[in-house]
Design an enzyme around this catalytic site. Structure first.
Site, PDB file in Angstrom:
ATOM      1  NE  ARG A  12       4.125  -8.562 -14.105  1.00  0.00           N
ATOM      2  CZ  ARG A  12       4.354  -9.164 -13.433  1.00  0.00           C
ATOM      3  NH1 ARG A  12       4.803  -9.945 -12.288  1.00  0.00           N
ATOM      4  NH2 ARG A  12       3.104 -10.226 -14.158  1.00  0.00           N
ATOM      5  CD  GLU A  60       4.395  -0.260   0.852  1.00  0.00           C
ATOM      6  OE1 GLU A  60       4.312   0.068   2.170  1.00  0.00           O
ATOM      7  OE2 GLU A  60       4.355  -1.691   1.280  1.00  0.00           O
ATOM      8  CG  PHE A  85       0.809  -0.163  -2.600  1.00  0.00           C
ATOM      9  CD1 PHE A  85       0.507  -0.189  -1.509  1.00  0.00           C
ATOM     10  CD2 PHE A  85       0.912  -1.689  -2.831  1.00  0.00           C
ATOM     11  CE1 PHE A  85      -1.079  -1.186  -1.868  1.00  0.00           C
ATOM     12  CE2 PHE A  85       0.250  -2.649  -2.785  1.00  0.00           C
ATOM     13  CZ  PHE A  85      -1.614  -2.600  -2.375  1.00  0.00           C
ATOM     14  NE  ARG A 169      -1.202 -10.168 -12.978  1.00  0.00           N
ATOM     15  CZ  ARG A 169      -2.152 -11.027 -13.113  1.00  0.00           C
ATOM     16  NH1 ARG A 169      -3.416  -9.644 -13.880  1.00  0.00           N
ATOM     17  NH2 ARG A 169      -1.884 -11.396 -13.065  1.00  0.00           N
TER      18      ARG A 169
END
Lengths: 317, 270
Positions: A12, A60, A85, A169
């Site tokens: 990320r 979203e 999401f 992450r």
């Protein structure tokens, strides 16, 4: 030979840096986020191109369709949120307003898999690749390190059509030289071997490499392949590997259903070749809270567990 | 094709809707007929579109968010020369460029593929945002349904458009009071729609959606509004123009048979 210093970085983070570069390279690139820009790292783009960054708030579904509208007008929108999401909440928007009309929208979803850690099962996407892989017109990428992620993002921006990019992450080991080219729809053999081939993606590539080291200590030659392109999948590569190894496994931080393992299984089954094969991943279960390392161990996705499972697969020969 | 008045154009659209649906033996007459006047006025010079260049970058856009009323849009496009009128009979057939719901890649003049309710308004927001970013002067229009207003995403888009001050976005809400399962107030009331849209920061105009002068006046007013998106709440009659279809939820999604079509066409003679 001089060894350059390798950088450990989350995919990320690499995404944010690639976006910031794209801001200068391509005027058409716009970025949308759903109130997670500091976590998804789209804030890096917002910093350098604030006029092309739009926060959609925690909405979203609307965000994805706004991106679709932008794409009809020639923009190249990247939309980001956590994978749960982005792929889950906005699934039907991605289906009907992005993939069905084949619009040039890039879904860059971060915090995929169980290495999200402490936030727990509600925030750990383990089915996103399956959802995205089933959509016609959608390309699915799951980069393994910051180099792979950076070039995947650049390749996605250059590609005409919908792309889903699965990002993590947790900081990942650097596996590639910084200028390693990204080959669309191809896989990368990182370690050759003839006993068992480990087809891995994302964070699991480094675990598979570590597992291969453990196996090597026992005289087992494991091949490790980075399957960063989930769709289109490098079928020729898979066929070539299973022709040269006596067993195979897929390793992914995803459900064993519908992700990389299913994609590999489809290729093997349709090839007519028979060899011991196992999908290593989440066994039809959600994740839970815990440190990433503890979770990898608990769900048998750490190097040692992968090595042990490889030996069990080989024992079926 | 030339028409003396927009009302005559609307009648022609309604006739084509009946012919198409009778031929296709399926489709959505009720909403197509209730939105026909809005579409007739839009395609009578209000929308800056050119049938010879349907993809011109500077054209105005229309997103048919209630995509099931595609027959009304197809009829208008055919009658305005985007494709031959006789092609309308291909509606819903295998391999046809006239899909059951609009497909932007198959049909000239269709700006967005729609059909899944609640999504088109967000797409229109994206188009309006792109125009703002590019300093382009094209305007973006969307047609939504009152039943569609039950979708949460409509309200997400409502927030977005007001937040980003998309005053180049004008939305028609075809308020025909009926959805598949009956009266919208009995199924799941979205009322009061006027107060809700005002509370969401939109400029709201309320009109009779079959009154062409009122539609034209509302469009003119919309162009004067600065800093806010515009919602034109159109009071309409589902099935408008065909006596036995008017205000009947049953005609939401079923096509007339040959006899019913003949009667409808007789009623729609100009």
């Amino acid at each position: 030979m001089t060894e350059t210093v390798k950088i450990k970085m989350a995919t990320r983070e690499a995404y944010g840096k690639a976006l910031a570069e794209l801001a200068a390279e391509n005027e058409a690139v716009v970025v949308l986020d759903a109130d997670l820009s500091k976590s998804t790292k789209t804030a890096d783009f917002a910093k350098v191109a604030p006029a092309r960054f739009f926060n959609a708030g925690i909405a979203e579904a609307n965000m994805v369709d706004v991106a679709a509208g932008l794409a009809t007008c020639g923009k190249i929108p990247f939309v980001s949120s956590f994978a749960v999401f982005a792929a889950g909440r906005a699934f039907e928007q991605i289906r009907n307003s992005v993939c069905y009309p084949r619009l040039n929208v890039k879904i860059a979803a971060t915090h995929a898999g169980i290495t999200v850690g402490e936030d727990g099962g509600t925030h750990q996407a383990i089915e996103d690749m399956g959802l995205m892989r089933g959509l016609p017109n959608m390309a699915v990428l799951c980069p393994s390190d910051w180099v792979n992620a950076k070039w995947a993002i650049k390749a996605a921006a250059a590609y005409q059509g919908p792309v889903y990019i699965r990002l993590g992450r947790l900081a990942a080991e650097q596996l590639y030289a910084p200028d390693q080219e990204f080959r669309w729809g191809r896989a990368q053999l990182l370690l050759p071997g003839s006993d068992i081939v480990l087809f891995a993606c994302g964070m699991m590539v480094q675990e598979a490499l570590a597992a291969a080291q453990l196996l090597a200590a026992e005289g087992i030659r494991a091949a490790v392949a980075d399957m960063y392109a989930i769709k289109p999948l490098d079928k020729e590569f898979v066929l070539d590997q299973i022709a040269h190894c006596s067993a195979a496994a897929s390793v992914e931080e995803h459900s064993i259903y519908n992700g990389l393992g299913s994609a590999i299984a489809e290729v093997i089954a349709e090839s007519g070749r028979s060899l011991p094969f196992q999908r290593i991943g989440l066994q039809d279960t959600f994740g839970q809270s815990g440190s990433p390392a503890a979770l990898l161990r608990y769900y048998s996705l750490d190097a040692e567990s992968i090595a042990n499972q490889a030996k069990q697969i080989l024992a079926r020969r | 094709m030339d028409f003396q008045t927009t009302e005559q154009f609307a009648l022609a659209i309604r006739r084509e809707i009946i012919r198409m649906l009778a031929e296709a033996k399926s489709g959505h007459p009720g909403g197509s007929l209730s939105a026909a006047d809005i579409i007739a006025v839009l395609y009578s010079g209000e929308l800056r579109v050119d049938p010879t260049q349907p993809d011109a970058p500077q054209r105005d856009r229309l997103v048919l968010s209630k995509g099931h009323v595609a027959p009304a849009l197809y009829a208008a496009l055919a009658l305005r020369g985007f494709f031959p009128r006789e092609e309308l009979m291909q509606l819903r057939k295998l391999g046809s460029f006239l899909q059951g719901h609009p497909d932007m890649h198959k049909t000239p003049g269709v700006d967005m593929s729609t059909g899944s309710l609640g999504q088109g308004l967000s797409v229109a927001c994206g188009m309006a945002l792109a125009a703002k970013m590019d300093g382009a002067d094209y305007r973006v229009y969307a047609i939504c349904g009152d039943g569609e207003s039950q979708e949460g995403q409509i309200w997400e888009a409502g927030m977005f458009a007001a937040h980003y001050r998309l005053d180049n976005l004008t939305v028609f809400l075809d308020h025909n009071h009926l959805q598949i399962d009956g009266d919208i107030r009995q199924v799941m009331s979205p009322e009061p729609l006027d107060e809700k849209w005002r509370a969401f920061g939109w400029h709201v105009i309320q009109i009779n959606g079959h009154d062409h002068a009122a539609i034209k006046a509302a469009l003119a007013e919309a162009k004067t509004i600065s800093g806010k998106p515009v919602m034109i709440l159109c009071e309409t009659v589902k099935g408008k123009g065909v006596s036995f279809m008017e205000n009947q939820a049953g005609w939401h999604g079923s096509a007339p048979n040959a006899e019913q079509a003949a009667q409808a066409l007789a009623e729609l003679e100009g």
